[in-house]
Write a protein that holds these residues in place. Structure first.
Motif, PDB file in Angstrom:
ATOM      1  N   LEU A   1      -3.296   5.441   0.098  1.00 18.92           N
ATOM      2  CA  LEU A   1      -2.425   5.584   1.274  1.00 18.92           C
ATOM      3  C   LEU A   1      -2.931   4.719   2.428  1.00 18.92           C
ATOM      4  O   LEU A   1      -2.139   4.100   3.148  1.00 18.92           O
ATOM      5  CB  LEU A   1      -2.352   7.053   1.693  1.00 18.92           C
ATOM      6  N   GLY A   2      -4.242   4.683   2.624  1.00 16.53           N
ATOM      7  CA  GLY A   2      -4.790   3.813   3.664  1.00 16.53           C
ATOM      8  C   GLY A   2      -4.513   2.347   3.386  1.00 16.53           C
ATOM      9  O   GLY A   2      -4.223   1.562   4.297  1.00 16.53           O
ATOM     10  N   THR A   3      -4.573   1.974   2.114  1.00 15.20           N
ATOM     11  CA  THR A   3      -4.266   0.587   1.734  1.00 15.20           C
ATOM     12  C   THR A   3      -2.815   0.252   2.038  1.00 15.20           C
ATOM     13  O   THR A   3      -2.507  -0.856   2.507  1.00 15.20           O
ATOM     14  CB  THR A   3      -4.545   0.386   0.234  1.00 15.20           C
ATOM     15  N   ILE A   4      -1.920   1.187   1.774  1.00 15.96           N
ATOM     16  CA  ILE A   4      -0.489   0.949   2.027  1.00 15.96           C
ATOM     17  C   ILE A   4      -0.231   0.721   3.508  1.00 15.96           C
ATOM     18  O   ILE A   4       0.626  -0.090   3.883  1.00 15.96           O
ATOM     19  CB  ILE A   4       0.337   2.136   1.488  1.00 15.96           C
ATOM     20  N   VAL A   5      -0.972   1.413   4.371  1.00 21.25           N
ATOM     21  CA  VAL A   5      -0.832   1.188   5.821  1.00 21.25           C
ATOM     22  C   VAL A   5      -1.133  -0.259   6.172  1.00 21.25           C
ATOM     23  O   VAL A   5      -0.393  -0.915   6.923  1.00 21.25           O
ATOM     24  CB  VAL A   5      -1.756   2.142   6.611  1.00 21.25           C
ATOM     25  N   ILE A   6      -2.221  -0.792   5.624  1.00 15.62           N
ATOM     26  CA  ILE A   6      -2.593  -2.187   5.904  1.00 15.62           C
ATOM     27  C   ILE A   6      -1.579  -3.151   5.284  1.00 15.62           C
ATOM     28  O   ILE A   6      -1.221  -4.170   5.880  1.00 15.62           O
ATOM     29  CB  ILE A   6      -4.014  -2.469   5.387  1.00 15.62           C
TER      30      ILE A   6
END
Length: 1021
Positions: A369-374
């Motif tokens: 999920l953090g990767t998707i934000v970036i």
């Protein structure tokens, strides 16, 4: 680092709140992310497509292609201008320098086109397209099955297409095929001549009486009225009452010189659906729109508005890009879940502890999920490239967590409290963990500078992987120790789940014995590594190359070619036979066929060329793959004479031809000015190619020519009969092409008024030589009296590159393409070429070779950057070289694995290679860090801290480091391998785009284990 970690440890609530915020942002970003098949292919290439029905290839080149070329070649930043001039259509391709935005290139080309529109022939309207617009064609439909095809065509073109354009995310809707209403004016030459009128007189009269004008304003009683003057033709009755004026000023009704009737406008192409005449709808999405949402919305509109269609209308979808996206996503998610399960099972097996296993499970979705934000921040989309990056990240993001969790677990096993074990284990491993992750991420930094095809795919992949790595590093150093302290769960798994510890003990003893042997026989180890490298190089020779791996798109494109000059009738006859055979296959759902090039379309094909797009049933409803169906079709069409058939996957064919301009991997292009000389050289080149056993299926289009009749007007003879060239030209068009004099614009229909010769008339002439040309003296003269008529063979298409003629032969190559190309170049040098003529290797191969060079430079840059970072971290110039030994070892394993699984070198492999460069050094960094710590401790124990040169101490330090780090090394490698096993096995019948990537990484990680555990300790002693 220590202060930062201690600060985070004292504020666990702050860390948890930040994690929660990042999770919510990730869910929101995932919901808003565009979804497509590929990343945004911002290729600075624009095609100008211009139709001029009935024009020969030579006229197209002279009247359309060359004027457009001359304007485009003077644009700053243009690297390449090429053109194809075929019967009735021109395509000029303008390639800008990499880095130019497609939008900017599009606007520049449009501005230049505006300058020369007045110079192009009447009726020639250029259209622009690029790779983006081609791949944004997301769904196509055929509509057929009613008795009134004209009404159906008007309904689809003027109502249905407009309504679909209103669907959110739709950029444009093209309509091809169907029938258009027309009014025919069939001129009787003898009657027109008796009235001393000509075809041009008649055409001008029809245009004059079909006009609209604004006549200013009229005032009455204080009000102002706008005056609209109308003299339009509305019905066939209006034509019947139209009066012509002869030379004496006498009015002659149009019906006195022509027969008037209503019918359908002739067209020089064919569109069918399941063998029936059809109208086709081609839907393109907006660049930022979700493919799946757009297709679903269009399907919903057509389903909810079936009442708009006449009873009995059949609407079928024959191309659906969203199905490929759905299948790819489904497969990726399955592989991701299965791979994560395998990784977690491996972790639980070797740790035999519940708490660190649960922590790893928790961090996987949080990291994603953090990767998707970036990803959302960088404007990326969900596509096969970024999704495959997320699949790999499952194995890689657990590496950081495993390294920290395993070290914490090791300290906890010594009896320390959870808090002490968590922070002591984290601080101890933090530097090495950070160094390994940073060097891995650094391998993707050079992707920023790569251009060309690979850059379009590698950049999104690099951003995704780097983002996942940095997020996982952050979580491993903050969230993992906090969870280790706070999770109220059992510390160990049941005793029967601790089999991993026994396996590790069984591995340690032979491994340490092997190390003792290697320390005493360094030359043997180095020799074995060198032999492995040689084996890798040998395996790489002769491997096939491609842009993308094969994809089962759920569709097949069959292109058939007949000899140039084949009539549309004959082409349709063969096409109908092919379609009938295809429809008999139980795996087929719908078949679309097109012969020729529809006006307004992007095709540049004559009627001797056709394409059959086959939509297969959903994979759950068929047992065979697309490749199986293709093999069946090949067998069915094997005995077909007079036609060449080529089989493609629809979307992949668009990609291949867009990138290289040729639907083939290998081609030989000859450059020069004279067409006859080019054809002569082509014959010599073909003989050289045919002599090479590695080359087959050579296609030399110069052997097949189109038939052409040249009518050359004699000005002196025209003057004798008081005629003008226009009289001859328009009479020829009326006799053999149908001359569109004017068009009647109606609210939802455009009706063409077509002037044609009545061939039932006694004086119409039975052949071209005797075609009657009316003179103003009231006599008819045959065409041969004012012009010379001859027949000849001409090329079916003319190709130019940067203002020079070119001719390309395409072929299939077995084995090592670079060596075949080198051999051909050597043979070509024996030819005696005239001045100004040259030969070069072309096709996708040329593009791939340039991309391969870019990839080599990229690898060199990544290795150099990693070396620089390691030098900064270690303060040594030799230690980083030792660490980088793992890179060639990993690449050797990757190449051998690809060879064993018979995979080609493509973009997917390139992604795996770039990943290996960063991943391979990770375990080596941590191992050497522990070996250095052990050496310092042993030297202090033996009073040898100053010298540190004792070989025995070094051996003991490395054996201790290998013994301690064996579990985390195995865990990080095996979890990554386990996460990729589902993709490597290609368990699905659909897309295999991830299989080469997974095989590359698995093969590389397997051999890098040897480098980490055996080769590096041996070289370091």
């Amino acid at each position: 680092m220590r202060d930062f970690l201690q600060t985070m440890g004292r504020r666990p609530i702050v860390v948890l709140i930040l994690m929660l915020a990042l999770t919510l942002a990730g869910i929101g970003s995932a919901d808003q992310m565009p979804v497509g098949l590929f990343p945004d292919l911002n290729v600075p290439l624009v095609n100008i497509i211009t139709h001029l029905p009935g024009a020969s290839a030579e006229n197209i080149e002279f009247l359309v292609s060359r004027p457009i070329e001359s304007q485009m070649q003077s644009i700053p930043g243009v690297q390449r201008v090429s053109s194809v001039s075929a019967e009735g259509i021109s395509r000029v391709t303008i390639q800008f320098a990499w880095g130019t935005r497609v939008q900017d290139a599009w606007m520049i080309v449009q501005a230049r086109l505006a300058r020369l529109r007045s110079l192009l022939p009447q009726g020639a309207t250029p259209r622009l397209e690029n790779i983006g617009t081609t791949l944004q064609e997301v769904c196509d439909y055929v509509v057929y099955g009613v008795d009134d095809p004209v009404a159906l065509t008007n309904l689809v073109r003027y109502k249905i297409a407009g309504r679909i354009n209103e669907v959110p995310g739709v950029a444009s809707v093209d309509v091809i095929g169907g029938e258009e209403r027309a009014f025919f004016v069939r001129v009787r030459p003898e009657a027109l001549d008796a009235a001393r009128l000509s075809i041009p007189n008649l055409v001008r009269t029809l245009q004059k009486y079909n006009s609209l004008e604004s006549a200013g304003y009229y005032e009455d009683a204080g009000r102002e009225y706008r005056i609209r003057a109308e003299g339009r033709i509305r019905t066939i009755e209006d034509l019947k009452h139209l009066a012509l004026s002869d030379r004496d000023g006498t009015s002659v009704p149009l019906s006195a010189v022509a027969t008037l009737s209503e019918g359908v406008r002739p067209k020089h192409y064919t569109v069918t659906g399941n063998g029936h005449p059809a109208v086709a709808l081609l839907v393109r999405k907006q660049p930022s729109a979700n493919t799946t949402d757009v297709v679903a919305a269009v399907d919903k509109f057509l389903s909810e508005n079936r009442s708009l269609f006449p009873h009995g209308t059949i609407v079928q979808k024959y191309y659906d890009q969203s199905e490929i996206v759905h299948e790819s996503q489904h497969e990726i998610l399955e592989d991701m879940v299965l791979g994560a399960g395998i990784a977690i099972a491996v972790l639980a097996f070797f740790l035999g502890a519940f708490r660190p296993t649960l922590i790893v499970v928790i961090t996987i979705p949080l990291t994603l999920l953090g990767t998707i934000v970036i990803m959302r921040f960088f404007g990326l989309s969900f596509n096969v490239i970024t999704m495959s990056a997320l699949v790999l990240s499952i194995g890689m993001i657990v590496d950081d967590t495993i390294v920290v969790a395993e070290n914490i677990h090791r300290h906890s096993s010594k009896g320390l409290s959870p808090i002490d074990a968590a922070w002591r284990g984290t601080v101890e491993i933090a530097a090495a963990d950070t160094a390994g992750t940073v060097t891995t991420a650094a391998a993707f930094l050079p992707l920023v500078f790569i251009t060309g095809i690979f850059g379009l795919f590698l950049k999104p992949f690099g951003v995704t992987i780097s983002s996942a790595l940095m997020i996982s590093l952050l979580f491993s150093l903050t969230l993992v120790p906090i969870l280790f302290c706070r999770l109220p769960v059992a510390q160990r798994l049941p005793r029967e789940s601790r089999a991993g510890e026994h396996v590790l003990r069984l591995l340690q003893e032979p491994l340490l014995s092997l190390l003792d042997f290697c320390f005493d026989h360094r030359k043997v180890v180095v020799g074995a590594a060198a032999l492995g490298g040689v084996a890798g190089v040998l395996c790489s020779l002769g491997m096939n190359v491609a842009v993308l791996p094969p994809i089962d798109e759920g569709g097949i494109l069959v292109e058939y070619t007949l000899p140039p000059g084949t009539s549309l009738t004959q082409s349709n006859r063969l096409g109908a036979e092919l379609v009938k055979t295809v429809l008999s296959d139980p795996a087929v759902a719908c078949v679309f066929r097109m012969s020729g090039s529809p006006e307004g379309g992007f095709q540049i094909e004559g009627v001797n060329l056709g394409e059959i797009l086959i939509k297969l049933k959903k994979r759950t409803l068929r047992r065979r793959s697309a490749d199986d169906v293709i093999r069946t079709l090949r067998k069915s069409f094997d005995g077909l004479e007079g036609a060449v058939l080529v089989y493609h996957q629809p979307t992949q064919e668009k990609m291949d031809e867009s990138f290289s301009g040729l639907p083939a991997v290998f081609g030989v292009t000859i450059y020069g000015d004279d067409e006859e000389e080019l054809e002569k050289i082509a014959g010599q080149v073909e003989k050289i190619m045919a002599a090479d056993p590695a080359i087959s299926n050579i296609v030399n289009n110069t052997k097949f020519k189109a038939s052409q009749v040249d009518v050359r007007i004699d000005p002196a003879k025209l003057e004798r009969f008081h005629l003008e060239p226009e009289d001859v030209f328009q009479t020829l068009k009326a006799a053999h092409q149908d001359l569109v004099a004017t068009s009647i614009i109606k609210p939802r229909e455009t009706v063409s008024v077509i002037v044609t010769l009545d061939h039932n008339s006694a004086t119409a002439g039975s052949d071209l030589v005797n075609l009657p040309i009316g003179t103003y003296q009231g006599t008819l003269v045959p065409l041969s009296a004012v012009a010379s008529i001859s027949r000849r063979k001409t090329p079916s298409a003319l190709h130019r590159l940067n203002g020079q003629r070119e001719l390309t032969l395409i072929a299939e190559v077995e084995g090592n393409i670079p060596s075949v190309a080198a051999h051909l170049k050597k043979s070509f040098r024996t030819l005696s070429l005239p001045s100004g003529y040259s030969i070069s290797i072309s096709g996708q191969y040329k593009v791939l070779m340039r991309s391969a060079l870019d990839l080599v430079l990229l690898l060199a840059g990544a290795i150099l950057l990693i070396y620089f970072i390691l030098v900064l971290q270690t303060g040594s110039g030799m230690r980083p070289i030792l660490i980088l030994v793992t890179v060639p070892t990993a690449l050797t394993g990757a190449v051998v694995a690809l060879r064993l699984f018979n995979q080609a070198l493509d973009v997917s492999v390139a992604l795996g290679v770039i990943t290996l460069v960063g991943v391979a050094v990770n375990n080596a960094i941590v191992l050497l860090d522990f070996a250095d710590r052990s050496l310092v401790r042993l030297e202090m124990q033996h009073g040898n801290a100053a010298g540190g040169l004792d070989r025995t101490l070094r051996i003991n330090a490395f054996k201790e480091a290998v013994s301690i780090r064996l579990r985390p090394i195995l865990l990080t490698s095996l979890t990554t391998i386990g996460a990729l096993i589902p993709a490597a096995l290609a368990l699905h019948t659909g897309s295999h785009i991830f299989q080469p990537f997974a095989i590359t990484v698995i093969g590389g990680l397997t051999t890098s284990l040897f480098a980490t555990l055996i080769l590096i300790p041996t070289l370091a002693i």
